[in-house]
Motif scaffolding. Structure first.
Motif, short mmCIF file in Angstrom:
data_model
loop_
_atom_site.label_atom_id
_atom_site.label_comp_id
_atom_site.label_asym_id
_atom_site.label_seq_id
_atom_site.Cartn_x
_atom_site.Cartn_y
_atom_site.Cartn_z
N ASP A 14 0.84 -1.20 0.00
CA ASP A 14 0.00 0.00 0.00
C ASP A 14 0.87 1.25 0.00
OD1 ASP A 14 -2.16 -1.69 0.08
OD2 ASP A 14 -2.61 -1.35 2.19
N HIS A 15 1.96 1.21 0.76
CA HIS A 15 2.89 2.35 0.78
C HIS A 15 3.54 2.53 -0.59
CE1 HIS A 15 2.51 3.07 5.01
NE2 HIS A 15 3.00 1.89 5.36
N VAL A 16 4.04 1.43 -1.15
CA VAL A 16 4.71 1.50 -2.45
C VAL A 16 3.76 2.05 -3.50
CG1 VAL A 16 5.70 0.10 -4.32
CG2 VAL A 16 6.39 -0.33 -1.97
N LEU A 33 12.16 5.70 -7.42
CA LEU A 33 13.32 4.95 -7.90
C LEU A 33 13.25 3.52 -7.40
CD1 LEU A 33 16.09 7.57 -7.02
CD2 LEU A 33 15.10 7.13 -9.27
N LYS A 34 13.63 2.57 -8.25
CA LYS A 34 13.72 1.17 -7.85
C LYS A 34 15.18 0.83 -7.60
CE LYS A 34 9.92 -0.64 -10.67
NZ LYS A 34 9.64 -1.62 -11.73
N TYR A 35 15.41 0.03 -6.57
CA TYR A 35 16.77 -0.37 -6.20
C TYR A 35 17.49 -1.02 -7.38
CZ TYR A 35 20.65 -2.33 -3.56
OH TYR A 35 21.89 -2.64 -3.10
N GLU A 36 16.79 -1.89 -8.10
CA GLU A 36 17.39 -2.58 -9.24
C GLU A 36 17.89 -1.58 -10.28
OE1 GLU A 36 14.54 -3.28 -7.81
OE2 GLU A 36 14.69 -5.39 -7.19
N ASN A 37 17.12 -0.53 -10.52
CA ASN A 37 17.53 0.50 -11.49
C ASN A 37 18.73 1.28 -10.98
OD1 ASN A 37 15.33 -0.40 -12.91
ND2 ASN A 37 14.09 1.41 -12.56
N ARG A 122 2.11 -13.72 -6.62
CA ARG A 122 0.65 -13.57 -6.61
C ARG A 122 0.24 -12.31 -5.83
NH1 ARG A 122 0.81 -19.15 -5.89
NH2 ARG A 122 0.41 -18.95 -3.66
N VAL A 123 0.86 -12.09 -4.69
CA VAL A 123 0.53 -10.92 -3.87
C VAL A 123 0.89 -9.63 -4.62
CG1 VAL A 123 1.15 -9.64 -1.78
CG2 VAL A 123 0.72 -12.10 -1.66
N VAL A 124 2.07 -9.61 -5.23
CA VAL A 124 2.51 -8.42 -5.96
C VAL A 124 1.56 -8.15 -7.13
CG1 VAL A 124 4.35 -7.47 -7.42
CG2 VAL A 124 4.92 -8.62 -5.28
N GLU A 125 1.21 -9.20 -7.87
CA GLU A 125 0.29 -9.03 -9.00
C GLU A 125 -1.06 -8.50 -8.51
OE1 GLU A 125 -1.57 -8.75 -12.53
OE2 GLU A 125 0.58 -9.03 -12.22
N GLU A 126 -1.55 -9.05 -7.42
CA GLU A 126 -2.83 -8.62 -6.88
C GLU A 126 -2.78 -7.16 -6.42
OE1 GLU A 126 -4.98 -9.17 -2.65
OE2 GLU A 126 -4.43 -11.05 -3.64
N LYS A 127 -1.73 -6.81 -5.70
CA LYS A 127 -1.62 -5.47 -5.12
C LYS A 127 -1.35 -4.39 -6.18
CE LYS A 127 -2.19 -6.51 -0.80
NZ LYS A 127 -3.33 -6.01 -0.05
N LEU A 128 -0.56 -4.73 -7.21
CA LEU A 128 -0.13 -3.72 -8.18
C LEU A 128 -0.88 -3.79 -9.50
CD1 LEU A 128 3.74 -3.84 -7.60
CD2 LEU A 128 2.01 -2.49 -6.40
N HIS A 129 -1.81 -4.72 -9.62
CA HIS A 129 -2.55 -4.92 -10.87
C HIS A 129 -3.14 -3.62 -11.40
CE1 HIS A 129 -4.81 -7.06 -13.90
NE2 HIS A 129 -5.88 -6.33 -13.56
#
Length: 149
Positions: A14-16, A33-37, A122-129
């Motif tokens: 939710d924060h992200v 910014l993303k850490y990977e980037n 699954r959680v990431v897909e659900e949260k960021l869909h």
């Protein structure tokens, strides 16, 4: 607990997502910014950060190596090895040294099993869909790890 949204500072996704949406709505106010980037191209992202803050590097500063010097001063290795980050307890009463592992992108493969990665995906897909924000974990990199109960 993490996948259920329980974490020390509240529901992480939710924060992200809130900051992601704010960065799209007000890009002059929120830089996402993303850490990977950052790891992939630290120099480019440091320049983006400086511009965002209203203090872009001059050509003279770039030619004198100021960016490289700043990158060294902010490097994971230097920060991890500062006494303040190696010794003592945080205000939340856990050892400071656990805040720094390796700083490598993809090191999660040493901590998560394939079922854990599938659940997190699954959680990431659900949260960021539908948000346009994407985080993907590569199951191929964990396929040979042992499963845990």
């Amino acid at each position: 607990m993490y996948c259920s949204g329980v974490s020390l500072f509240g529901p992480f996704w939710d924060h992200v997502l809130g900051y992601w949406k704010a960065s799209l709505d007000k890009p002059e106010k929120v830089l996402f910014l993303k850490y990977e980037n950052l790891k992939n191209d630290a120099k480019l992202n440091l320049k983006r950060l400086a511009e965002f803050l209203g203090y872009p590097f001059s050509l003279e500063e770039e030619s004198e190596g100021v960016i490289e010097e700043m990158l060294q001063l902010c490097s994971f290795e230097l920060l991890r090895n500062l006494d303040i980050n190696k010794n003592g307890l945080t205000s939340l009463n856990f050892e400071r040294k656990i805040l720094f592992r390796k700083g490598d992108v993809g090191d999660w493969v040493n901590y998560l099993t394939p079922p854990m990665v599938e659940m997190l995906d699954r959680v990431v897909e659900e949260k960021l869909h539908g948000s346009g924000l994407v985080f993907r974990y590569n199951l191929e990199s964990v396929k040979d790890l042992p499963d845990c109960a």
